[in-house]
Design a protein around this motif. Structure first.
Motif, PDB file in Angstrom:
ATOM      1  N   MET A 126       0.853  -1.202   0.000  1.00 14.94           N
ATOM      2  CA  MET A 126       0.000   0.000   0.000  1.00 14.94           C
ATOM      3  C   MET A 126       0.888   1.250   0.000  1.00 14.94           C
ATOM      4  O   MET A 126       0.599   2.241  -0.665  1.00 14.94           O
ATOM      5  CB  MET A 126      -0.876   0.024   1.258  1.00 14.94           C
ATOM      6  CG  MET A 126      -1.967  -1.011   1.236  1.00 14.94           C
ATOM      7  SD  MET A 126      -2.951  -0.874   2.725  1.00 14.94           S
ATOM      8  CE  MET A 126      -3.894  -2.386   2.629  1.00 14.94           C
ATOM      9  N   GLN A 127       1.984   1.150   0.795  1.00 17.30           N
ATOM     10  CA  GLN A 127       2.907   2.289   0.871  1.00 17.30           C
ATOM     11  C   GLN A 127       3.494   2.602  -0.505  1.00 17.30           C
ATOM     12  O   GLN A 127       3.598   3.763  -0.899  1.00 17.30           O
ATOM     13  CB  GLN A 127       4.030   1.907   1.818  1.00 17.30           C
ATOM     14  CG  GLN A 127       4.726   3.076   2.434  1.00 17.30           C
ATOM     15  CD  GLN A 127       5.631   2.594   3.572  1.00 17.30           C
ATOM     16  OE1 GLN A 127       5.510   1.475   4.064  1.00 17.30           O
ATOM     17  NE2 GLN A 127       6.529   3.446   3.974  1.00 17.30           N
ATOM     18  N   GLU A 128       3.828   1.548  -1.235  1.00 16.05           N
ATOM     19  CA  GLU A 128       4.371   1.727  -2.582  1.00 16.05           C
ATOM     20  C   GLU A 128       3.345   2.426  -3.475  1.00 16.05           C
ATOM     21  O   GLU A 128       3.680   3.327  -4.246  1.00 16.05           O
ATOM     22  CB  GLU A 128       4.678   0.352  -3.169  1.00 16.05           C
ATOM     23  CG  GLU A 128       6.138   0.194  -3.547  1.00 16.05           C
ATOM     24  CD  GLU A 128       6.395  -1.240  -3.935  1.00 16.05           C
ATOM     25  OE1 GLU A 128       6.818  -1.991  -3.050  1.00 16.05           O
ATOM     26  OE2 GLU A 128       6.144  -1.594  -5.122  1.00 16.05           O
ATOM     27  N   PHE A 129       2.094   1.992  -3.357  1.00 16.20           N
ATOM     28  CA  PHE A 129       1.011   2.612  -4.135  1.00 16.20           C
ATOM     29  C   PHE A 129       0.886   4.094  -3.743  1.00 16.20           C
ATOM     30  O   PHE A 129       0.745   4.973  -4.606  1.00 16.20           O
ATOM     31  CB  PHE A 129      -0.302   1.871  -3.881  1.00 16.20           C
ATOM     32  CG  PHE A 129      -1.514   2.559  -4.451  1.00 16.20           C
ATOM     33  CD1 PHE A 129      -1.820   2.442  -5.801  1.00 16.20           C
ATOM     34  CD2 PHE A 129      -2.332   3.342  -3.651  1.00 16.20           C
ATOM     35  CE1 PHE A 129      -2.928   3.094  -6.339  1.00 16.20           C
ATOM     36  CE2 PHE A 129      -3.441   3.988  -4.171  1.00 16.20           C
ATOM     37  CZ  PHE A 129      -3.740   3.869  -5.520  1.00 16.20           C
TER      38      PHE A 129
ATOM     39  N   ILE B 140      -9.396  -0.242  -1.353  1.00 19.04           N
ATOM     40  CA  ILE B 140      -8.393  -1.310  -1.515  1.00 19.04           C
ATOM     41  C   ILE B 140      -8.972  -2.600  -0.944  1.00 19.04           C
ATOM     42  O   ILE B 140      -9.513  -2.617   0.161  1.00 19.04           O
ATOM     43  CB  ILE B 140      -7.048  -0.955  -0.834  1.00 19.04           C
ATOM     44  CG1 ILE B 140      -6.440   0.308  -1.458  1.00 19.04           C
ATOM     45  CG2 ILE B 140      -6.056  -2.124  -0.957  1.00 19.04           C
ATOM     46  CD1 ILE B 140      -5.079   0.728  -0.890  1.00 19.04           C
ATOM     47  N   LEU B 141      -8.871  -3.657  -1.751  1.00 19.83           N
ATOM     48  CA  LEU B 141      -9.374  -4.981  -1.338  1.00 19.83           C
ATOM     49  C   LEU B 141      -8.459  -6.048  -1.922  1.00 19.83           C
ATOM     50  O   LEU B 141      -7.645  -5.755  -2.807  1.00 19.83           O
ATOM     51  CB  LEU B 141     -10.782  -5.206  -1.918  1.00 19.83           C
ATOM     52  CG  LEU B 141     -11.957  -4.444  -1.307  1.00 19.83           C
ATOM     53  CD1 LEU B 141     -13.200  -4.702  -2.142  1.00 19.83           C
ATOM     54  CD2 LEU B 141     -12.206  -4.845   0.136  1.00 19.83           C
TER      55      LEU B 141
ATOM     56  N   ASP C 283      -2.939  -2.800  -9.697  1.00 18.99           N
ATOM     57  CA  ASP C 283      -2.538  -4.028  -8.997  1.00 18.99           C
ATOM     58  C   ASP C 283      -1.513  -3.712  -7.926  1.00 18.99           C
ATOM     59  O   ASP C 283      -0.579  -2.941  -8.155  1.00 18.99           O
ATOM     60  CB  ASP C 283      -1.879  -5.016  -9.991  1.00 18.99           C
ATOM     61  CG  ASP C 283      -2.897  -5.549 -10.967  1.00 18.99           C
ATOM     62  OD1 ASP C 283      -4.092  -5.608 -10.601  1.00 18.99           O
ATOM     63  OD2 ASP C 283      -2.492  -5.902 -12.100  1.00 18.99           O
ATOM     64  N   LEU C 284      -1.658  -4.342  -6.768  1.00 16.64           N
ATOM     65  CA  LEU C 284      -0.687  -4.175  -5.676  1.00 16.64           C
ATOM     66  C   LEU C 284      -0.175  -5.571  -5.275  1.00 16.64           C
ATOM     67  O   LEU C 284      -0.764  -6.227  -4.403  1.00 16.64           O
ATOM     68  CB  LEU C 284      -1.353  -3.528  -4.446  1.00 16.64           C
ATOM     69  CG  LEU C 284      -1.606  -2.025  -4.374  1.00 16.64           C
ATOM     70  CD1 LEU C 284      -2.390  -1.464  -5.524  1.00 16.64           C
ATOM     71  CD2 LEU C 284      -2.282  -1.670  -3.068  1.00 16.64           C
ATOM     72  N   PRO C 285       0.899  -6.047  -5.917  1.00 14.52           N
ATOM     73  CA  PRO C 285       1.381  -7.398  -5.592  1.00 14.52           C
ATOM     74  C   PRO C 285       1.820  -7.482  -4.127  1.00 14.52           C
ATOM     75  O   PRO C 285       2.468  -6.569  -3.619  1.00 14.52           O
ATOM     76  CB  PRO C 285       2.588  -7.589  -6.522  1.00 14.52           C
ATOM     77  CG  PRO C 285       2.470  -6.524  -7.552  1.00 14.52           C
ATOM     78  CD  PRO C 285       1.717  -5.388  -6.943  1.00 14.52           C
ATOM     79  N   SER C 286       1.437  -8.564  -3.465  1.00 14.96           N
ATOM     80  CA  SER C 286       1.760  -8.696  -2.041  1.00 14.96           C
ATOM     81  C   SER C 286       1.793 -10.171  -1.658  1.00 14.96           C
ATOM     82  O   SER C 286       1.132 -10.998  -2.299  1.00 14.96           O
ATOM     83  CB  SER C 286       0.679  -7.978  -1.227  1.00 14.96           C
ATOM     84  OG  SER C 286       0.841  -8.218   0.147  1.00 14.96           O
ATOM     85  N   ASP C 287       2.576 -10.517  -0.635  1.00 14.54           N
ATOM     86  CA  ASP C 287       2.532 -11.892  -0.155  1.00 14.54           C
ATOM     87  C   ASP C 287       2.564 -11.972   1.362  1.00 14.54           C
ATOM     88  O   ASP C 287       2.726 -10.966   2.048  1.00 14.54           O
ATOM     89  CB  ASP C 287       3.639 -12.754  -0.801  1.00 14.54           C
ATOM     90  CG  ASP C 287       5.012 -12.169  -0.573  1.00 14.54           C
ATOM     91  OD1 ASP C 287       5.247 -11.632   0.520  1.00 14.54           O
ATOM     92  OD2 ASP C 287       5.852 -12.268  -1.489  1.00 14.54           O
ATOM     93  N   MET C 288       2.393 -13.182   1.854  1.00 10.85           N
ATOM     94  CA  MET C 288       2.279 -13.399   3.298  1.00 10.85           C
ATOM     95  C   MET C 288       2.918 -14.742   3.639  1.00 10.85           C
ATOM     96  O   MET C 288       2.605 -15.758   3.002  1.00 10.85           O
ATOM     97  CB  MET C 288       0.782 -13.427   3.635  1.00 10.85           C
ATOM     98  CG  MET C 288       0.437 -13.868   5.011  1.00 10.85           C
ATOM     99  SD  MET C 288      -1.375 -14.054   5.045  1.00 10.85           S
ATOM    100  CE  MET C 288      -1.654 -14.457   6.730  1.00 10.85           C
ATOM    101  N   ASP C 289       3.803 -14.729   4.608  1.00 14.97           N
ATOM    102  CA  ASP C 289       4.478 -15.958   5.025  1.00 14.97           C
ATOM    103  C   ASP C 289       3.566 -16.725   5.987  1.00 14.97           C
ATOM    104  O   ASP C 289       3.299 -16.262   7.102  1.00 14.97           O
ATOM    105  CB  ASP C 289       5.808 -15.586   5.708  1.00 14.97           C
ATOM    106  CG  ASP C 289       6.618 -16.810   6.074  1.00 14.97           C
ATOM    107  OD1 ASP C 289       6.061 -17.917   6.048  1.00 14.97           O
ATOM    108  OD2 ASP C 289       7.809 -16.637   6.393  1.00 14.97           O
TER     109      ASP C 289
ATOM    110  N   SER D 197      -5.816  -5.071  -4.862  1.00 16.32           N
ATOM    111  CA  SER D 197      -6.055  -4.099  -5.934  1.00 16.32           C
ATOM    112  C   SER D 197      -6.578  -2.826  -5.304  1.00 16.32           C
ATOM    113  O   SER D 197      -7.319  -2.877  -4.312  1.00 16.32           O
ATOM    114  CB  SER D 197      -7.106  -4.583  -6.920  1.00 16.32           C
ATOM    115  OG  SER D 197      -6.737  -5.797  -7.483  1.00 16.32           O
ATOM    116  N   ALA D 198      -6.160  -1.714  -5.911  1.00 23.40           N
ATOM    117  CA  ALA D 198      -6.702  -0.418  -5.484  1.00 23.40           C
ATOM    118  C   ALA D 198      -7.643   0.054  -6.592  1.00 23.40           C
ATOM    119  O   ALA D 198      -7.357  -0.118  -7.781  1.00 23.40           O
ATOM    120  CB  ALA D 198      -5.575   0.587  -5.300  1.00 23.40           C
TER     121      ALA D 198
END
Ligand SMILES: C[S@@+](CC[C@H](N)C(=O)[O-])C[C@H]1O[C@@H](n2cnc3c(N)ncnc32)[C@H](O)[C@@H]1O
Length: 292
Positions: free
Chosen positions: A32-35, A170-171, A218-224, A285-286
């Motif tokens: 989100m910060q990048e966006f 954003i969702l 698009d806001l690419p993101s991942d989670m460990d 996605s925003a």
């Protein structure tokens, strides 16, 4: 839905705890910060033109981490201009964290904060009764899952936009692991009136059906989620609760459902394995909606 399972939202402190852990284990706020760094300056570039004050409405703002980053971009575009912000947030715990954050953050002198301890529909009632305020920016970040009637909510908040105002939503995106999980298991998890399994794709369709002009990013993101697979791991249990929106999923879910979900959480529809870590697809996605 299995009777022993209840929605995570029915236990606010467990919800907040698992949400914080989710933030630690994911790139949710970083993306989100990048966006905000790359796109938001353009989004807010004309929202305050010719106005003596800028009105901002945050719905489901949580502890305000993202809100403050948004304000910094408005301040950079409109230095010294007063910002009036209404924050709609039903959790007193989150409001308290937001207030603490504001108290220790310098440079917010030109921002007037008003917190409303309400859900979005309670706020809607309040506004209909006694407010004419229009907003130059409204944001609903990761919260539309929690409203009962999304199309009506979208129409209501769009009606509060001032000329040149923007609505930022954003969702999770339709190609995320969340979408895979919800499509397959939504009916067997505590989907009740507290939580809807919707994605940005669904919201974009609703906006198009209403003829609302909008743009998607698009806001690419991942989670460990590796810890979810360690037996008895407390953090793993909290992350599982967040993934399934279920309170104490590991303890309360029937074995069969638990095994199926564990299997799918590791599969390519949801995750990939990198350096022996299981990395869940948390793509977001925003959507930026323009005023009519
Ligand atoms: C996933 S958190 C997102 C918080 C913040 N926007 C962020 O991205 O960090 C969802 C927030 O929505 C709030 N919430 C839940 N139901 C809501 C409702 N009906 N109306 C407004 N906010 C709600 C929760 O208390 C929580 O703070």
């Amino acid at each position: 839905m299995e009777p022993a399972m209840r929605s995570l939202l029915s236990d606010n402190s467990r919800y907040v705890e698992s949400f914080r852990l989710f933030l630690q284990n994911s790139t949710e706020h970083q993306c989100m910060q990048e966006f905000i760094e790359s796109r938001l300056p353009d989004v807010v570039s004309s929202i305050g033109d010719g106005k003596s004050a800028i009105n901002v409405l945050g719905v489901g703002s949580g502890s305000g981490e993202i809100d403050l980053q948004i304000f910094s971009k408005i301040q950079a575009r409109y230095p010294g201009v007063t910002i009036n912000t209404d924050i709609v947030e039903p959790s007193s715990e989150q409001i308290l964290s937001y207030k603490e954050r504001v108290a220790k953050t310098p440079g917010l002198e030109n921002i007037n904060f008003t917190w409303h301890k309400k859900t979005s529909s309670e706020f809607e009632l309040q506004v209909k009764e006694k407010s004419e305020r229009k907003y130059d920016l409204i944001h609903m970040i990761q919260m539309l899952y929690y409203v009962k009637d999304v199309p009506t909510t979208l129409r209501f908040f769009r009606s509060l936009l001032a000329p040149d105002g923007k609505l930022l939503i954003i969702l999770v995106s339709g190609n995320s692991g969340w979408s895979t999980l919800w499509k397959k298991y939504g009916s067997r998890l505590p989907l009740n009136d507290l939580c809807l399994y919707i994605t940005a794709g669904d919201v974009a369709d609703m906006l198009s059906a209403d003829g609302a002009k909008h743009q998607c990013y698009d806001l690419p993101s991942d989670m460990d989620i590796t810890e979810c697979f360690i037996d008895g791991d407390k953090n793993g249990d909290l992350l599982l609760d967040f993934l399934t929106e279920t309170c104490e999923f590991n303890k309360n879910a029937p074995c069969e459902l638990r095994e199926e979900i564990f299997q799918d959480l590791k599969s390519p529809g949801c995750s990939s394995v990198k350096n022996e870590k299981v990395i869940f697809n948390n793509n977001l996605s925003a959507i930026v909606v323009e005023s009519d």
